[in-house]
Design a protein around this motif. Structure first.
Motif, PDB file in Angstrom:
ATOM      1  N   ALA A  40      23.351  45.770  39.565  1.00  0.00           N
ATOM      2  CA  ALA A  40      23.514  44.994  38.329  1.00  0.00           C
ATOM      3  C   ALA A  40      23.252  45.839  37.086  1.00  0.00           C
ATOM      4  O   ALA A  40      23.473  45.382  35.966  1.00  0.00           O
ATOM      5  CB  ALA A  40      22.583  43.781  38.352  1.00  0.00           C
ATOM      6  N   GLY A  41      22.752  47.062  37.281  1.00  0.00           N
ATOM      7  CA  GLY A  41      22.576  47.957  36.139  1.00  0.00           C
ATOM      8  C   GLY A  41      21.145  48.115  35.650  1.00  0.00           C
ATOM      9  O   GLY A  41      20.911  48.774  34.631  1.00  0.00           O
ATOM     10  N   GLU A  62      22.158  37.583  37.431  1.00  0.00           N
ATOM     11  CA  GLU A  62      23.363  37.584  36.586  1.00  0.00           C
ATOM     12  C   GLU A  62      23.013  37.838  35.130  1.00  0.00           C
ATOM     13  O   GLU A  62      23.783  38.480  34.407  1.00  0.00           O
ATOM     14  CB  GLU A  62      24.150  36.280  36.754  1.00  0.00           C
ATOM     15  N   GLN A 103      20.716  44.941  44.896  1.00  0.00           N
ATOM     16  CA  GLN A 103      21.462  44.044  44.003  1.00  0.00           C
ATOM     17  C   GLN A 103      21.062  44.267  42.545  1.00  0.00           C
ATOM     18  O   GLN A 103      21.913  44.247  41.653  1.00  0.00           O
ATOM     19  CB  GLN A 103      21.208  42.593  44.401  1.00  0.00           C
ATOM     20  N   TYR A 104      19.780  44.473  42.307  1.00  0.00           N
ATOM     21  CA  TYR A 104      19.342  44.745  40.929  1.00  0.00           C
ATOM     22  C   TYR A 104      19.816  46.125  40.466  1.00  0.00           C
ATOM     23  O   TYR A 104      20.163  46.311  39.307  1.00  0.00           O
ATOM     24  CB  TYR A 104      17.818  44.583  40.795  1.00  0.00           C
ATOM     25  N   SER A 139      25.036  45.328  30.817  1.00  0.00           N
ATOM     26  CA  SER A 139      26.381  45.726  30.384  1.00  0.00           C
ATOM     27  C   SER A 139      26.525  45.651  28.865  1.00  0.00           C
ATOM     28  O   SER A 139      27.548  46.052  28.326  1.00  0.00           O
ATOM     29  CB  SER A 139      27.451  44.864  31.067  1.00  0.00           C
ATOM     30  N   ARG A 168      22.576  41.517  34.796  1.00  0.00           N
ATOM     31  CA  ARG A 168      23.885  42.195  34.779  1.00  0.00           C
ATOM     32  C   ARG A 168      24.500  42.093  33.375  1.00  0.00           C
ATOM     33  O   ARG A 168      25.023  43.074  32.837  1.00  0.00           O
ATOM     34  CB  ARG A 168      24.814  41.552  35.817  1.00  0.00           C
TER      35      ARG A 168
END
Ligand code: SPV
Ligand code: MG
Length: 274
Positions: free
Chosen positions: A86-87, A49, A82-83, A56, A52
């Protein structure tokens, strides 16, 4: 390219503003910011998280530190998408056993997995990525574990063979000798990644001359700068019995509001608030 560590989006924004080419999503920094050891105490979700939130906030690439990949090759297969989602633009995965211990700790628990097992984890990571430009960086901890240069080179080449896009070679020797001899002996085709925390005398110009290093990571300088600054200011306030002396030396509240993205919110307000 140089990557600066960040433990939150504000630190990442400051690193981007300072001109670093990438952000290092450091497990050490995030663990420190939660005041726990960098030893898989924090969950993957907590790290993910934060990645992420950082991705962003900044435009420069994020290199996520996924430690050992949170398990075996099966876990890695589920972790990588997932990573990516997350960007992050890249991950670094190290060849230690789970749970890992942090590399620069004196007398740390530095146990490595078998080469074949880690090759499987790299292959799983490569197979799991959706974007072929998402970089899988394999991290060799043989020098950290005291296994010597021969083992480190053997592992680096084996990880390249398994599909790694770059090899991070870590050392905690206080002089650059160990890393310099590894770089000199490196016959792989993929670039190397260095984290010169323990041997800060090796400059970017020195590293550029070596010719085989693609990325330099500054692994913990954001959290160390934050800790030093907070300790100094907190001590001064206690000593003075108030904030009268520190106030002028601190970034203004207006500066912080600017870093929160005030200009962007003003645009939204002007356009949509009626
Ligand atoms: C980190 O910053 O989390 C790293 C680099 O992995 S080091 O702490 O030097 O192992
Ligand atoms: Mg780490």
């Amino acid at each position: 390219m140089t990557a600066m560590a960040a433990h939150n989006p504000l630190a990442a924004r400051l690193a981007q503003d300072a001109g670093f080419g990438a952000i290092w999503g450091s497990g050490f920094e995030l663990s420190a910011s939660y005041a726990v050891p960098d030893a898989n105490i924090l969950s993957m979700g907590t790290h993910l998280e934060m990645m992420r939130a950082i991705a962003s906030t900044v435009d420069i690439p994020l290199i996520a530190d996924i430690d050992t990949g949170f398990g075996n090759a099966v876990n890695v297969s589920y972790v990588i998408p997932q990573y990516e989602a997350a960007g992050a633009s890249a991950i670094v995965m190290e060849d230690k056993t789970f749970p890992k211990d942090t590399s620069l700790r004196a007398d740390g628990r530095q146990e490595l997995v078998r080469i074949e097992e880690f090759q499987g984890k790299i292959e799983a990571a490569c197979a799991a990525r959706r974007d072929p430009d998402f970089l899988i960086i394999a991290r060799v901890e043989a020098l950290i574990a005291g296994l010597g240069q021969e083992e480190a080179l053997k592992r680096g080449l084996a990880y390249e063979q398994a599909g790694a896009d770059a090899i991070l070679i870590h050392s905690k020797q206080a002089t650059p000798d160990q890393i310099l001899s590894f770089v000199e002996a490196w016959t792989g085709k993929v670039p190397l990644v260095l984290v010169p925390t323990a041997y800060p005398q090796l400059t970017e110009a020195d590293i550029a001359q070596l010719g085989k290093v693609g990325v330099v990571i500054y692994g913990n300088h954001a959290i160390r700068a934050a800790v030093g600054a907070m300790q100094a200011v907190f001590a001064q306030i206690r000593q003075d019995g108030g904030i009268q002396n520190v106030d002028a030396s601190l970034p203004s509240v207006k500066t912080i509001i600017g870093l929160q993205g005030d200009a962007h919110m003003r645009q939204i307000e002007a356009r949509f608030l009626r």
